[in-house]
Write a protein that holds these residues in place. Structure first.
Motif, short mmCIF file in Angstrom:
data_model
loop_
_atom_site.label_atom_id
_atom_site.label_comp_id
_atom_site.label_asym_id
_atom_site.label_seq_id
_atom_site.Cartn_x
_atom_site.Cartn_y
_atom_site.Cartn_z
N THR A 205 -6.18 3.04 -19.40
CA THR A 205 -6.18 2.74 -17.99
C THR A 205 -7.55 2.20 -17.58
OG1 THR A 205 -5.60 3.61 -15.80
CG2 THR A 205 -6.92 5.03 -17.19
N SER A 206 -7.60 1.55 -16.49
CA SER A 206 -8.87 1.16 -15.89
C SER A 206 -9.00 2.00 -14.62
CB SER A 206 -8.85 -0.33 -15.56
OG SER A 206 -10.12 -0.73 -15.11
N LEU A 207 -10.22 2.44 -14.33
CA LEU A 207 -10.42 3.42 -13.28
C LEU A 207 -11.69 3.10 -12.51
CD1 LEU A 207 -9.45 6.36 -12.30
CD2 LEU A 207 -11.13 7.21 -13.93
N THR A 208 -11.64 3.27 -11.18
CA THR A 208 -12.84 3.20 -10.36
C THR A 208 -12.67 4.17 -9.19
OG1 THR A 208 -14.48 1.71 -9.37
CG2 THR A 208 -12.14 1.25 -8.87
N TYR A 209 -13.78 4.52 -8.57
CA TYR A 209 -13.77 5.61 -7.59
C TYR A 209 -14.45 5.20 -6.30
CZ TYR A 209 -14.85 10.29 -5.69
OH TYR A 209 -14.98 11.40 -4.90
N ASP A 210 -13.80 5.49 -5.18
CA ASP A 210 -14.36 5.33 -3.84
C ASP A 210 -14.79 6.72 -3.38
OD1 ASP A 210 -14.83 5.13 -1.11
OD2 ASP A 210 -12.88 4.26 -0.63
N GLU A 211 -16.07 7.00 -3.51
CA GLU A 211 -16.61 8.33 -3.21
C GLU A 211 -16.48 8.67 -1.72
OE1 GLU A 211 -20.75 10.81 -4.00
OE2 GLU A 211 -20.62 8.70 -4.54
N LYS A 212 -16.72 7.69 -0.86
CA LYS A 212 -16.68 7.92 0.59
C LYS A 212 -15.30 8.40 1.06
CE LYS A 212 -16.82 5.26 4.84
NZ LYS A 212 -16.84 3.89 5.34
N ASN A 213 -14.24 7.78 0.54
CA ASN A 213 -12.88 8.10 0.97
C ASN A 213 -12.12 8.99 -0.02
OD1 ASN A 213 -12.82 6.49 3.47
ND2 ASN A 213 -13.14 4.78 2.06
N ASP A 214 -12.79 9.44 -1.06
CA ASP A 214 -12.17 10.28 -2.09
C ASP A 214 -10.90 9.66 -2.67
OD1 ASP A 214 -13.58 12.41 -3.02
OD2 ASP A 214 -12.72 13.89 -1.66
N LEU A 215 -11.00 8.39 -3.06
CA LEU A 215 -9.86 7.68 -3.64
C LEU A 215 -10.20 7.23 -5.06
CD1 LEU A 215 -8.81 5.32 -0.71
CD2 LEU A 215 -7.49 7.24 -1.61
N LEU A 216 -9.28 7.48 -5.96
CA LEU A 216 -9.34 6.91 -7.30
C LEU A 216 -8.44 5.70 -7.32
CD1 LEU A 216 -8.99 10.00 -9.65
CD2 LEU A 216 -10.99 8.56 -9.38
N PHE A 217 -8.90 4.61 -7.90
CA PHE A 217 -8.06 3.44 -8.12
C PHE A 217 -7.88 3.33 -9.63
CE2 PHE A 217 -10.28 2.71 -4.17
CZ PHE A 217 -9.25 2.34 -3.33
N TYR A 218 -6.65 3.10 -10.06
CA TYR A 218 -6.37 3.10 -11.49
C TYR A 218 -5.20 2.18 -11.79
CZ TYR A 218 -2.58 6.29 -10.20
OH TYR A 218 -1.46 6.84 -9.63
N THR A 219 -5.10 1.80 -13.06
CA THR A 219 -4.00 0.95 -13.49
C THR A 219 -3.02 1.77 -14.31
OG1 THR A 219 -5.20 0.24 -15.45
CG2 THR A 219 -5.40 -1.14 -13.48
N THR A 220 -1.76 1.38 -14.24
CA THR A 220 -0.71 1.96 -15.07
C THR A 220 0.08 0.81 -15.67
OG1 THR A 220 0.76 2.07 -13.15
CG2 THR A 220 -0.45 4.07 -13.70
N ASP A 221 1.05 1.14 -16.52
CA ASP A 221 1.88 0.10 -17.12
C ASP A 221 0.99 -0.86 -17.92
OD1 ASP A 221 4.25 -1.26 -17.62
OD2 ASP A 221 4.20 -2.38 -15.75
#
Length: 174
Positions: A1-17
């Motif tokens: 997967t590829s992953l990045t994080y938005d610390e301010k909004n507590d969101l993880l963005f990630y890839t699937t498939d």
């Protein structure tokens, strides 16, 4: 997967498939809910820009790698988040860009870049230079040529003054 994080909004963005056409998703750490943002998106190597809350990544299609920006809001439909993307720079055939990071001030993008001969470089790009129409206007600095060794996981320090990463340049992890 590829992953990045938005610390301010507590969101993880990630890839699937990831063995097919890669979907872009978010995971809200506050409420535990996942959301599909873009289906069959084909983008990986995600990096989050704190200054404008955009996501940057590399879109792979037909052997060509393209640097893209995923703005937080869709200009056409401002209620939709992370639903569109903008092509910023397409690399020549056989070249690739990976392991992206964006400086804390949102001014620079670091990336490992490989060319058709297999040489690998660590480059720092001026992020706003991708806003023009001509790839000749893109400004960057080649930090180091790793020859055929790969620069791995270079990330900016919290103050944006340093990049930390590793490589097997000398045959062992450096």
């Amino acid at each position: 997967t590829s992953l990045t994080y938005d610390e301010k909004n507590d969101l993880l963005f990630y890839t699937t498939d990831n063995d097919d056409k890669r979907d872009l998703n978010s995971y809200n750490l506050k409420n535990g809910k996942s959301k599909l943002l873009q289906e069959d998106f084909r983008v990986g190597d995600l990096a989050f820009n704190r200054s404008d809350e955009s996501i940057w990544g590399v879109k792979h299609m037909n052997g060509v790698s393209t640097l893209v920006k995923i703005p937080k809001y869709d200009k056409e439909n401002p209620t939709k988040q992370y639903s569109t993307w903008e092509q910023k720079y397409t690399l020549g055939f056989g070249s690739d860009m990976f392991d992206l990071d964006i400086s804390p001030d949102g001014m620079k993008l670091s990336a490992a870049v490989t060319d058709l001969q297999g040489e690998q470089f660590l480059n720092i790009y001026e992020l706003n230079s991708f806003d023009g129409d001509d790839s000749k206007d893109i400004k960057y600095e080649e930090v180091f040529n790793f020859d055929v060794s790969s620069p791995q996981s270079f990330k900016y320090s919290d103050d944006g003054k340093f990049l930390y990463g590793s490589s097997y340049y000398t045959g062992v992890s450096n």
